[in-house]
Design a protein around this motif. Structure first.
Motif: not given
Lengths: 435, 902
Positions: A42, A44-49, A55-59
């Motif tokens: 799942q 855990r954060s829409p912004v991943t470093n 990385f800003f990600h959406i699905k």
């Protein structure tokens, strides 16, 4: 300044990869694939470093969109851009799916070049983009010089969302007041929390550059106008509503709203969301749910639920669905309902009661007997709330459209000539009653 | 048309086949081939071998094909710089195409080809495009300058593109001069509030709070948050702003989940800075069942921050629900939150404890463990209140498998050993697997058993022997061994001392242990909306290299809306070329502007960077505008300096006499005891206390630096903000050796009064920035005015009389000093040692009247009349002060009072 933008399918294969800045390398593409998509957890954060790269990600369905940067960018803007990107793609080729993206990849690259130059978001209003980026490649070869310059001035214009020279034989506009009502009620009928989130969606088919002014029964405006007799004033105040907060499409002149609370704008052509509002005061709840749950020993549960509709008798609500949770150790359920159909759905641990239509000021009832298996689970059944879905032609916030005036200096038609349609649609958001 | 087929070709010899197709005569075939190439490129295949063939396709009137070729070029030009030159001609030609879209396309692509050789050829076409008749081309060209600058900043400067750009800023077309409206708030208005402290500017920002674009809303919030920093909380306007901020923040929570997350991370900062904004909005932070987990976790955090006595019942009910959810992390956090509520809201502690006990009854393993960890904290906060629950906790001893929970339980058993009958058995059971435990548990077990031994020495001797030998002889862990030896030695040499040490009363734990450190918080507030606010880290922590720093020194673009700014105004060291970032995220620019100085590492001696640091101090002192404009507060304390002529000479002799008479006090004026100026809590472990002294004409600041952190501190530097009396350090802060943990060093910092002047409120306020290897810290302190009383402050008698008469009566201030049992002589000599000189003495109706004068370092004379009534039982001394700058009187009076009373 976004450094790059990637689109992946659910397996993590790259469908689109556009790099704007040198600090983003090909390894960034893989890093996201390995660390986020293949992690299969799942999010855990829409912004991943990952390794100092953000990385800003959406699905969307099973497609991942990721904007990549190594700078301290405006995070809200990046997400706003990604959503906009989805809107634009959807406007061009429909659903965002792997197939559609592969089929349109050349076009998507073209689009990305236009709306995110060097990582800076540019004009991304679909209406305007469609004038010069088309799925059949650019039309330019066949355009006249005037057309070309019209396009460019459009893209860069003060009113970036509307092009000049729009003509309709019939000037028409549609206003939809769409509301979703959210409720949490105690078993005793006490409102624990309630709010309505509303949207006013406008479809305009108007010629030229029309000035529009939208009026609703906003308490502050009505009190400001406070003319007429005291009696009238108090009457109109009663019908007015206090909106907690509203936000507007970029075409609305915000300073005017702030100072005079008037909503004036030049609308984009076609459909757009004029305004969003949030209301928590004086909400009319379209349905009341009255639950009665009785445990008979530890093997039986008696449930009786009454629903009452609370709107004008002439109106009809539709797609009514009441979901009554049952304990995990339920072995069987016997249901009797006055109206509609009800059945026990074991996989969801709930009884679902569906009613196609129901008029206002009516009431209906369901009663059920639930057989329980003996269990040694000490944990008591938590009794999740009874939830409800519905749709109906009413506005629970009591928002009313008072007028939508169309005028303009160079229009060859007047406000009276415009055909206007107003529609109210109220839906349930999270509408739950504890039992 | 299904282009997806291009993604499927994976056969061998593909490149060769493509080559043939690219050179085909048929247009359609060519286009197909290029599409295949692009598809392969996307997937990550190396198709650079096809470079010449693809570039050959560039000369076409088919725009779609052209775009594809351009896309290819952007990707591979770098790997084939020589071949890329082949493309230059086409670009130059395209830049003159009659179709503006093609001109723009060419100039846009040009900028993306990052090959030095090519860049030179691009300058001419770019120059033309910057002056193109079409606004779209101009806009695209402006962005291109930014790209070019990224490749070769020097070139951009040499070619004069900056000036051309500046012309563009005043372009008639809004898209060119600003950024695109829905994305970027136009710059001019964003900067306006910083120039002037004017609510009317704020009124321009507040409408943006209703913008549909959340990036715009957050930027407006940021500006207002900064603005409120400068407002007094008593102002009505402050309240109005508070009210205006809440609704848009709540509205952000109905956005898409990713934006909600960004909003929540920011709200987390905002509620820490100004909790009053959202204190009534608790309900909106309640978790919805369909929220993504990251939204749930953030909401939970904010709920705890907003928890107060007023809403605690609701919050607890919610938290109890959450503790039964599915997601383990979320449940744990919810349980922990219940404990934090107990610690934060005392009235709710009992309810929280009983809720936690209920949760323990569920026997859900991780819930039990988490509950035990927080109950330990509750014991630390409310000792001797809830110990009755220990029995319940002990029942769950066996189910604990996480180190933190085990350690917490062991701590509880050790701490309350005297109340637990079988404490020895319980601890002994842990001891069996001692070496398999984690360090945390081992340490805790060691301490707990020692505590137990000290409380019940008779029955537990064997146990303590056992644990001591396990810890000291059989363990490889130095921490454990050391602790073991310390206990062993303590117990064997002096059991009484051991008792005092080990069973010492512990300080209560503080309410909020997870608050962001205030200076960092202030910095992050300046970054609202950006990635820094999402990570809760300063940009320097995640942005690589110098770029972020360079960005910070962007010259204030405030003036740029008028395009009057010249490159010379750029601060030295910042490449003026940074300007071409024509469309910077407005957030960054603003953030940069506000933060100008918080981040960049201070290198070299601090004096060299004084301008930088000053700004930083200003920012925190609330004088934002002095950072940017510096026009509001700057007013020298006094313009009229009376009668400073002649007096010193005449009084020379008596000075000499006076000096010798006050033998005991020769060493200098009164020195106040040291006070803590910067508590360790606020400065990541650095504690600063100090005082001011004046000795034989020189002022110094006596500092005591204590390192209360766990790491060594080095690289100290100090800087003062401008102040009313121009105090400035004359030497750098000399800390010769690194300051190791728990070490204290005393330093005397010599001060001069030749710095620059800025009137402070209160007058004797001094704002100081201290830097070390960890961070920069700010504090402010009030200095006693008597350190500014100069040695030649004795006025000639005649002059005194004349001046006394000359100063208007409204400038006279009357004060009373109570409880001062001194007689006239004692007072006079006491004051004299602090450079307050008695000029004449009279006795009127049994009262001693002392006429005195003093002079401040900036030449202001203060005349005084001190009335002492010897027989007066209340020992009240009356003081009249006359001065041309009456605002100093209050502080002179305070100086009198401190000197006379000490």
């Amino acid at each position: 300044m976004t450094g790059g933008l990637f689109i992946y399918n659910h397996k993590g294969e790259v469908l689109i990869s556009r790099v704007y800045r040198d600090d983003i390398g090909r390894n960034a593409v893989d890093a996201f694939q390995v660390n986020v998509i293949h992690a299969r957890q799942q999010v855990r954060s829409p912004v991943t470093n990952i390794a100092r790269t953000s990385f800003f990600h959406i699905k969307r369905s099973n497609i991942w969109l990721a904007a990549v940067t190594k700078q301290n960018v405006n995070a809200a803007m990046v997400f706003e851009f990604l959503y906009k990107m989805c809107d634009v793609m959807a406007a061009y080729f429909g659903k965002i799916s792997e197939e559609n993206i592969k089929n349109n990849f050349v076009f998507i690259y073209e689009l990305l070049d236009e709306i995110l130059d060097f990582g800076y978001p540019q004009n991304s209003e679909t209406g305007v983009l469609k004038t010069f980026i088309t799925q059949q490649g650019i039309k330019s070869q066949h355009q006249t010089k005037e057309e070309q310059s019209q396009i460019t001035s459009q893209v860069t214009g003060q009113i970036g969302w509307r092009r000049e020279g729009i003509k309709y034989g019939r000037n028409e506009l549609f206003l939809d007041v769409l509301e979703s009502v959210n409720l949490l009620m105690s078993p005793q009928g006490q409102v624990l929390s309630a709010h309505v989130s509303g949207r006013v969606v406008m479809k305009s088919y108007l010629s030229g550059m029309p000035e529009c002014k939208f009026g609703m029964n906003d308490k502050i405006i009505i009190e400001k106008q406070g003319k007429g007799t005291a009696d009238e004033a108090s009457k109109s105040r009663k019908q007015s509503i206090a909106v907690d907060d509203c936000t507007f499409h970029q075409c609305v002149r915000l300073s005017k709203f702030d100072s005079e609370r008037s909503i004036s704008f030049i609308p984009p052509d076609g459909e757009f969301e004029l305004m969003r509002s949030r209301t928590t005061k004086d909400i009319i709840l379209p349905f009341r749910v009255i639950p009665l749950v009785r445990e008979v020993g530890c093997t039986k549960l008696e449930v009786k639920v009454v629903i009452k509709s609370n709107f004008k008798p002439s109106l009809l609500a539709q797609k009514i669905e009441v979901r009554i949770p049952t304990p995990l150790n339920t072995s069987g359920v016997q249901v009797i309902c006055m109206k509609g159909k009800a059945k026990y759905n074991a996989s969801e641990n709930a009884m679902v009661w569906k009613i196609k239509r129901m008029a206002g000021m009516k009431e209906s009832q369901i009663s059920a007997e639930t057989e329980l298996l003996p269990t040694n689970d000490k944990k008591k059944w938590a009794r999740p709330p009874i939830s409800m879905n519905f749709e109906g032609p009413f506005a629970s916030s009591c928002l009313k459209v008072r007028y939508l005036k169309v005028f303009g200096p160079k229009l060859n038609y007047s406000d009276h000539d415009v055909i206007k349609w107003v529609r109210y649609i109220g839906r349930s958001g999270i509408y739950a009653t504890c039992c | 048309m299904t282009d997806s087929k291009y993604f499927t070709t994976t056969k061998k010899g593909e490149i060769f086949e493509l080559k043939a197709e690219l050179n085909s005569d048929k247009k359609e075939k060519k286009k197909e081939a290029v599409k295949k190439v692009i598809a392969s490129m996307t997937v990550g295949k190396d198709v650079s071998a096809l470079f010449p063939d693809v570039v050959n396709c560039m000369q076409t009137d088919n725009l779609e094909l052209k775009k594809l070729v351009y896309l290819y070029l952007m990707n591979y030009a770098k790997s084939q710089p020589d071949m890329a030159i082949m493309a230059v001609n086409t670009f130059v030609k395209d830049c003159e195409d009659p179709n503006p879209l093609i001109r723009a396309l060419a100039v846009r692509t040009m900028g993306c080809i990052r090959v030095d050789k090519i860049t030179e050829y691009l300058c001419e076409p770019l120059r033309k495009c910057l002056k193109d008749e079409d606004p779209y081309v101009r806009k695209t060209a402006a962005v291109c300058v930014a790209k070019l600058h990224d490749i070769n900043a020097q070139l951009v400067e040499d070619q004069g593109f900056l000036d051309t750009l500046k012309d563009l800023i005043s372009d008639s077309n809004p898209m060119v001069s600003h950024c695109h409206p829905p994305w970027d708030v136009s710059l001019s208005f964003l900067f306006a509030p910083l120039e002037r402290m004017d609510p009317s500017i704020c009124e321009q920002v507040t409408p943006r709070l209703s913008h549909a674009n959340s990036a715009v809303v957050l930027s407006a919030v940021k500006v207002l948050m900064k603005f409120m920093e400068m407002l007094s909380k008593d102002l009505d306007y402050y309240g109005t702003l508070l009210k205006k901020l809440a609704p848009p923040l709540v509205t952000l929570l109905s956005a898409e989940p990713e934006l909600q997350y960004v909003a929540l991370r920011n709200i987390n900062l905002i509620v820490q800075k100004r909790p009053e904004i959202l204190k009534h909005e608790m309900k909106v932070f309640f978790v919805k069942y369909n929220d993504p987990i990251y939204v749930k976790l953030e909401k939970l955090d904010i709920m705890i921050r907003l928890a107060s006595q007023a809403n605690i019942a609701q919050v607890l009910a919610e938290l109890k629900e959450y503790a039964t959810e599915v997601d383990v992390d979320f449940v744990r956090k919810a349980v922990r939150a219940i404990g934090r509520c107990a610690i934060k809201v005392e009235q709710s502690a009992e309810r929280c404890v009983s809720t936690l006990l209920d949760l323990i009854q569920t026997k859900v393993n991780y819930v039990v463990q988490e509950a035990i960890v927080v109950i330990k904290d509750i014991f630390r906060k409310y000792p001797n209140k809830y110990e009755s629950v220990i029995a319940t906790l002990c029942e769950n001893l066996d189910s604990l498998d996480e180190p933190e929970a085990r350690a917490a339980m062991i701590w509880i058993v050790g701490e309350y050993a005297e109340r637990i009958d079988n404490a020895d058995e319980l601890l002994e059971s842990f001891l069996e697997g001692f070496h398999d435990e984690s360090t945390q548990v081992q340490l805790q077990l060691l301490t707990a058993i020692v505590k137990l031994f000290l409380k019940k020495p008779t029955e537990t001797q064997e146990l303590v022997q056992q644990v001591l030998s396990l810890a000291t002889q059989d363990s490889d862990n130095p921490d454990l061994r050391d602790r073991g030896y310390i206990y062993w030695r303590l117990l064997s040499t002096d059991p009484v001392a051991a008792k005092e040490v080990v069973l010492a009363e512990k300080p209560l734990i503080s309410e909020e242990t997870d608050l962001i450190e205030p200076t960092l918080l202030d910095e992050l507030i300046c970054y609202i909306g950006t990635l820094a606010s999402v990570y809760h880290k300063p940009p320097s922590a995640f942005v690589e290299g110098g770029r972020g720093v360079v960005h910070k020194s962007l010259p204030p673009r405030t003036a740029s809306n008028e395009s009057t700014e010249s490159p010379e105004t750029a601060p030295a060291g910042a490449p003026p070329g940074e300007q071409p970032d024509v469309i910077p995220a407005q957030g960054d620019l603003l953030g940069d502007l506000l933060n100008l100085d918080l981040g960049p590492p201070v290198s070299g001696p601090p004096l060299a960077t004084s301008s930088v640091q000053m700004g930083a101090v200003d920012l925190l002192g609330g004088g934002l505008d002095s950072l940017i404009g510096g026009t509001n507060f700057v007013a020298p304390p006094t313009a009229s300096v009376p009668a400073n002529l002649g007096a010193p000479i005449g009084s020379g002799l008596s000075d000499l006499f006076d000096l010798t008479s006050g033998v005991g006090t020769l060493s200098g004026s009164y020195v106040a005891p040291r006070a803590v100026w910067l508590p360790a809590m606020k400065a990541k472990g650095l504690e600063i206390s100090g005082t001011f002294t004046r000795q034989v004409g020189s002022i110094s600041m006596d500092l005591q630096l204590t390192n209360k952190a766990l790491q060594v501190m080095t690289d100290f530097a100090i800087q003062f903000n401008r102040n009313s009396f121009s105090l400035a350090p004359t030497a750098p802060l000399q800390v010769h050796a690194p300051l190791s943990p728990n070490q204290t060093v005393e330093i005397s910092l010599p001060l001069s009064t030749v710095g620059s002047v800025m009137k402070m409120e209160p007058l004797n306020n001094l704002q100081v920035a201290v830097k070390n290897n960890i961070d920069v810290f700010y504090f402010s302190t009030l200095y006693p005015l008597h350190i500014l009383f100069v040695e030649d402050g004795k006025m000639d008698r005649q002059m005194f009389l004349a001046t006394w008469k000359d100063i208007p009566n409204e400038n006279e201030a009357q004060f009373q000093i109570r409880d001062c049992p001194l007689n006239a002589e004692a007072a006079s000599s006491k004051l004299q040692s602090s450079n307050i000189f008695t000029i004449a003495k009279r006795n009127v109706e049994g009262q001693d009247m002392l006429y005195q004068s003093l002079k401040l370092t900036n030449g202001i004379w203060v005349l005084a009349e001190l009335r002492i009534q010897p027989g007066n039982p209340s020992c009240t001394v009356r003081l009249s002060l006359k001065c041309r700058a009456p605002e100093v009187s209050q502080h002179v009076y305070q100086a009198y009072e401190t000197i006379l009373k000490n």
